[in-house]
Motif scaffolding. Structure first.
Motif, short mmCIF file in Angstrom:
data_model
loop_
_atom_site.label_atom_id
_atom_site.label_comp_id
_atom_site.label_asym_id
_atom_site.label_seq_id
_atom_site.Cartn_x
_atom_site.Cartn_y
_atom_site.Cartn_z
N LYS A 3 -8.71 6.22 55.56
CA LYS A 3 -7.52 6.07 54.73
C LYS A 3 -7.69 4.90 53.79
N GLN A 121 -1.08 10.06 46.30
CA GLN A 121 -0.15 10.81 47.14
C GLN A 121 -0.63 12.26 47.32
N GLU A 125 -4.50 9.44 53.03
CA GLU A 125 -3.51 8.65 53.77
C GLU A 125 -3.54 7.24 53.22
N ASP A 127 -1.84 3.27 53.39
CA ASP A 127 -1.07 2.30 54.15
C ASP A 127 -0.99 1.02 53.32
#
Length: 243
Positions: A3, A121, A125, A127
């Motif tokens: 991610k 998006q 993923e 964060d």
């Protein structure tokens, strides 16, 4: 599958970074960061000494900074292509690895990573690790309360037209002006027009080893540091001091 992790670095002093960002950065095998061509980059400088010996670095070099006016079509097209390219590269890397993207201040407070976040998006993923915004480090460097009681805090970009700056400054209580640089003369004129120049401070590289603090009225027009924030303290409601 990995991610993309955007680690907010805080105002500049590594000791003001969150525990989580510190841990993630020290463990990262893949690190990306923004920088101007030919420069180390502020984000990379902040994490100096924190990275693994086998880290793989990705320097995301802006195609343009101050060479073109930010409102021009050419500037916009170059930046759109730049963010699209790096969103593609990060999404591809994240298919196999965690990639940590460094961001000064807080990523969602005028941070460049926001432009990548929107483009990632549904593709990777993501964060985002929050952090202390740069302006907070700057007003704490002045060692004075910045907003009182019912003061309204106004945050302006120095890139705004001078007339717009002046309009907002007239009704502001506590005031922060970011993105100064070559816009500093216009910021100074707007403050002078609203009678607030003598109360304004310039904090350059707040919380960092080469921090500089000066009264804006005493800073030369030609002295336009990029990593600087202009601050005007609020004077709102407060309890009366005991005699």
């Amino acid at each position: 599958m990995g991610k993309v992790i955007c680690a907010g670095l805080g105002p500049g002093d590594p000791e003001l970074m969150s525990v989580r960002s510190d841990r993630v950065i020290r463990a990262a095998r893949h690190i990306a960061y923004f920088r101007k061509k030919g420069r180390t980059g502020q984000a990379r400088t902040i994490v100096g000494g924190m990275l693994r010996d086998d880290v793989i670095e990705y320097a995301m070099e802006y195609p343009v900074t101050t060479e073109l006016h930010f409102g021009s079509e050419e500037y916009r097209n170059l930046m759109v292509d730049f963010y699209a390219e790096w969103a593609d590269r990060l999404a591809e890397l994240a298919l196999e690895h965690d990639v940590v993207v460094l961001c000064e201040g807080d990523p969602f407070f005028y941070g460049s990573f926001m432009h990548l976040h929107t483009r990632l998006q549904g593709r990777a993923e993501v964060d985002v690790l929050p952090a202390i915004p740069g302006m907070v480090g700057c007003w704490n460097a002045l060692d004075m309360p910045f907003s009182w009681g019912d003061d309204v805090l106004t945050v302006l970009m120095g890139t705004l037209p001078e007339a717009v700056l002046t309009e907002h400054m007239r009704r502001a209580d506590a005031l922060v002006v970011m993105k100064t640089g070559r816009n500093l003369p216009a910021v100074r004129r707007a403050l002078d027009a609203t009678g607030r120049l003598e109360d304004a401070w310039l904090v350059e590289k707040g919380t960092m080893p080469d921090q500089r603090i000066a009264r804006l009225s005493q800073v030369d027009d030609a002295d336009c540091p990029y990593f600087a924030i202009v601050l005007v303290h609020g004077q709102g409601r407060r309890p009366e001091a005991s005699p």
